[in-house]
Write an enzyme that holds these catalytic residues in place. Sequence first.
Site, PDB file in Angstrom:
ATOM      1  N   HIS A 286      54.184   5.330 -42.344  1.00 32.51           N
ATOM      2  CA  HIS A 286      54.664   5.960 -41.004  1.00 32.51           C
ATOM      3  C   HIS A 286      56.816   6.638 -41.203  1.00 32.51           C
ATOM      4  O   HIS A 286      56.829   7.624 -42.730  1.00 32.51           O
ATOM      5  CB  HIS A 286      55.162   5.722 -39.808  1.00 32.51           C
TER       6      HIS A 286
HETATM    7  O1  RIB Z   1      52.728   5.169 -34.523  1.00 32.79           O
HETATM    8  C1  RIB Z   1      53.746   4.449 -36.123  1.00 32.79           C
HETATM    9  C2  RIB Z   1      55.045   3.880 -34.619  1.00 32.79           C
HETATM   10  O2  RIB Z   1      55.325   3.149 -34.919  1.00 32.79           O
HETATM   11  C3  RIB Z   1      55.951   4.054 -36.230  1.00 32.79           C
HETATM   12  O3  RIB Z   1      57.823   4.414 -36.260  1.00 32.79           O
HETATM   13  C4  RIB Z   1      56.145   2.264 -35.948  1.00 32.79           C
HETATM   14  O4  RIB Z   1      58.015   1.988 -36.707  1.00 32.79           O
HETATM   15  C5  RIB Z   1      56.286   2.089 -35.008  1.00 32.79           C
HETATM   16  O5  RIB Z   1      57.514   2.367 -34.125  1.00 32.79           O
END
Ligand code: RIB
Length: 313
Positions: free
Chosen positions: A242
Site C-alpha cells: 500500500h
Molecule cells: O489500508 C492500508 C493502510 O492501512 C496502509 O497505510 C497500512 O499501513 C494501514 O495503515
Amino acid sequence: MRRKIIIDTDPGQDDGVAILLALGSPAEIEVLGLVAVAGNVPLARTESNARKLLEVAGRTDIPVFAGCPRPMLRPLVTAEHIHGETGLDGPSFDDPTMPLQQQHGVDFIIDTLRAAADAEITLCCLGPMTDLALALVKAPDITRGIREIVLMGGAHFEGGNITPSAEFNVYVDPEAADIVLRCGCSITMLPLDVTHTVLSTEERLGRLAAIGNRCGIAAAEMLRFSERFDLARYGWSAAPLHDPNVIAYLIDPSLYTGRTINVTVELASELSRGMTIVDYWSVTDRAANVQYMRTANVDGFYDLLVERLAVLP
Ligand code: RIB
Ligand code: CA
C-alpha cells in the site's frame, strides 16, 4: 522540481518500506520530518518505529515527532493482527536511540507550512489523517504552504479492508479524512483500487532481499511478516503493497493513471462509516477535489523500489 515532504505515518511495515523508498530517492525527495500517528498500532509504537526506520537507513538527522494518540472523535482501532504487536514485526530492530522531538507533530506541520514558501511542501499521509486534519483546523492558513497532499487511503471498486465498505486509514478517522478532502488543496489519492494490483510476489520479495544491504533485507523481512494475513484473507498469490505507492508517485507520477473526480466520506452511518464515496463516473455535480489513481505500472514500481533501496545502507 525536488519535493520537500513531511511524512505522516503509522509504521506499519508498508509505511516502513515507503519511508525507505523516500530516503533512497534524494534527487527527487527531501524528507523534512516524520510525524507518527496512532493507527496500525498505538502512538508509542509508531513513533518508536519511525525512529527505528531512520536508524536502519542511517538518517538520524531527520526529526521524528509524535502526532495524535487517537482519532479526532472515535476510539482508536489498531491492526496488530496484520502488523504484529510492535507494528514492525519481521526483522529484529534495535530499540531506537535517536531522540523523539518534544514538539507535537501537529505543531511541526503548522510551523513548517507557515515558514514555507507558497505551495512548497508536500504532505504524504500514510495512516489515519488525524494530524493533518487537526493542523488544518488549528491553522487554516497553512493551506498556503501546501503544494500537494498525497495519501494512501480509500477505495471504490475494491470495497473495504477493515469493514466491507471502508479502507483502514479512512475508517480509523473518517472525520479527519473528511476535513482533509474538503481543505481545497491539491490532493492525490492512492486507494485500494491501485494498491490491490501492486502485489509483492515471492520473486519481487526475493529481489528486495537480494539487494543484500540491511535496508533491502529489512524491507523483505517486513513484508514477509505482514503478508501472512492478506494471503490468508484474499487467497491471492501475493499480498498487496500500500503505502510505498505514495512515494513512488512523487518520484515518477507516470507510473500511475487516474482521473480528477469528487470523493467524499461517509460519517453518519455506523454500517458504512469511513466509506469513500467516489464519483468515478461524475454522476453528481459535486466539485472534483481529488486526483484519484486507478492503475499502476506494477513492474515499473518494483523496479524503482529495488533500484532505490539499493542506495541505502
Ligand atoms: O489500508 C492500508 C493502510 O492501512 C496502509 O497505510 C497500512 O499501513 C494501514 O495503515
Ligand atoms: Ca500506513
